[in-house]
Design a protein around this motif. Sequence first.
Motif, PDB file in Angstrom:
ATOM      1  N   SER A  11      47.024   6.048 -16.236  1.00 33.27           N
ATOM      2  CA  SER A  11      47.520   6.080 -14.861  1.00 33.27           C
ATOM      3  C   SER A  11      47.530   4.686 -14.269  1.00 33.27           C
ATOM      4  O   SER A  11      46.838   3.769 -14.737  1.00 33.27           O
ATOM      5  N   TRP A  57      51.628   6.291 -10.892  1.00 36.24           N
ATOM      6  CA  TRP A  57      52.259   6.634 -12.176  1.00 36.24           C
ATOM      7  C   TRP A  57      51.169   7.207 -13.069  1.00 36.24           C
ATOM      8  O   TRP A  57      50.017   6.756 -13.027  1.00 36.24           O
ATOM      9  N   TYR A  58      51.530   8.204 -13.867  1.00 38.55           N
ATOM     10  CA  TYR A  58      50.523   8.777 -14.749  1.00 38.55           C
ATOM     11  C   TYR A  58      51.197   9.439 -15.953  1.00 38.55           C
ATOM     12  O   TYR A  58      52.377   9.809 -15.919  1.00 38.55           O
ATOM     13  N   TRP A  59      50.405   9.584 -17.005  1.00 40.95           N
ATOM     14  CA  TRP A  59      50.852  10.250 -18.234  1.00 40.95           C
ATOM     15  C   TRP A  59      49.623  10.839 -18.923  1.00 40.95           C
ATOM     16  O   TRP A  59      48.532  10.270 -18.891  1.00 40.95           O
ATOM     17  N   LEU A  86      57.622   2.424 -17.171  1.00 36.67           N
ATOM     18  CA  LEU A  86      56.959   2.615 -15.893  1.00 36.67           C
ATOM     19  C   LEU A  86      57.932   2.942 -14.769  1.00 36.67           C
ATOM     20  O   LEU A  86      57.522   3.406 -13.701  1.00 36.67           O
ATOM     21  N   THR A  97      59.660   8.475 -13.973  1.00 35.72           N
ATOM     22  CA  THR A  97      58.602   9.408 -13.567  1.00 35.72           C
ATOM     23  C   THR A  97      58.264  10.393 -14.677  1.00 35.72           C
ATOM     24  O   THR A  97      57.263  11.098 -14.594  1.00 35.72           O
ATOM     25  N   GLY A 157      56.901  10.624 -18.043  1.00 32.79           N
ATOM     26  CA  GLY A 157      56.166   9.816 -19.009  1.00 32.79           C
ATOM     27  C   GLY A 157      56.256  10.388 -20.407  1.00 32.79           C
ATOM     28  O   GLY A 157      55.665  11.425 -20.694  1.00 32.79           O
TER      29      GLY A 157
END
Length: 442
Positions: free
Chosen positions: A292, A303-305, A345, A348, A350
């Motif tokens: 993240s 942002w996250y994955w 990045l 959205t 990921g």
Amino acid sequence: MGIQKDRIKFNVGGKIFETSATTLANAGRNSLFGPMFDDDWHLQSMEGNDEYFIDRNPACFAVLLDLLRSGELHIPAKVPDKLLYREALYYGLLDHVRAAKWGQFDGNRLRLGASVTGRAPGDGTAIRAGPDGGCCVAHGSMVHVYDWMLEEHPPINLDYQRVNDIGWIDSENIVISACERLGRGDGGMGLFSSSSGELRYKFHVSHEDQVKSYTAGALSFSSDCKIFASCKGRSNEYGIGVWDQVTGKQIDFFYESPGWSLGDADRLQWLNGTNCLLVASLFPRKDNCYISLLDFREKRMVWYWSDIGAPVTIDEKRVRDAIAMEESSSICVVNEYEDLGFMDLRSTVGSVRWSSRSRLLTGKMPEEPCYPKLALHGGQLFSSMNDCVSVFSGPDCVLTSRLRRSYGGSICDFSIGGDRLFALHSEENVFDIWETPPPPIM
């Protein structure tokens, strides 16, 4: 510089040396010889003497004077390196000596400069390069600190608290994060002198106006003097703490959201361009991977994955390390076969785009592999795998070089700084120092 071609004499330990003002000016304003010049780099007149007397070693002075003349360092066999370094420190010429011994860092030109055998039992866990060419190495609850000459300073013993990470504030100060010991109320982080090992102060975590004991993990530092650390407490102190590195005071805390992981992070990375912090909690520390970007100004995850719910049919797609590449607005990840993957990045959604052309290892894994680590330096990407560090160059991350030696076993950690690459091996307590040879003098 309007330097006059005046000659100047030195009597060093009874031996006479004569040189020009031009040569002497190469030492720079901050050297012992700097005050001999005026603002226009003209030699200032001497009163009553035609030579300067310096009560120091003449053999070392001859080497250093030749370095100022030619830019090259030639050390006779009769002059010990440590003696020359001590004399260079006296004259303010250590930077000149360092620049002559190894050049500006280039991953494709690195050569093995030295290897140092560790002095602690058990495997090393982390190595961090210092800003001036030294390093520090964590072995269990011990941290061994080395200066750029690879002379060891007094070790730092945390009394059976396992060290999780180390970071340099500057050449004089290091931060150590460690595990909490139940029932002792210790753990957390401390600022230590790199030269003496003295504890200067501890970094506390406050929760609901009460100071809490905690385990500190991965560290990162920002250009505006902030320290970030992953934190695990016994109440609700799971998340990322922020401290002022000058005062040692806690200034912020980003709490972990339910279903996510911050307090167990394996890597933190401050991104100067976006003023965000990369937080990566990875397998096998966690059953799943969480990556993240945190914006502390807005106190939100921007942002996250995660691989939660993703079909993992082959273990090689497990992410073992991650690093943000700001120039390309992407995150690079690596799996246990050193396949590189990339995430955008700006998207959205990921998802990892694995690059099969980066695969460097085929066949069966060793019985006790060290999981790969990633680093960025000077536009080059570095990845460790078993006993090798691979160098990738260019926007497409093309493999351009590999660093390998046959002694010490797999590389469990590596770090770049002070124009050196330090690689810590999992066996024999040995670490290697890789340097770029200085450019030839034309």
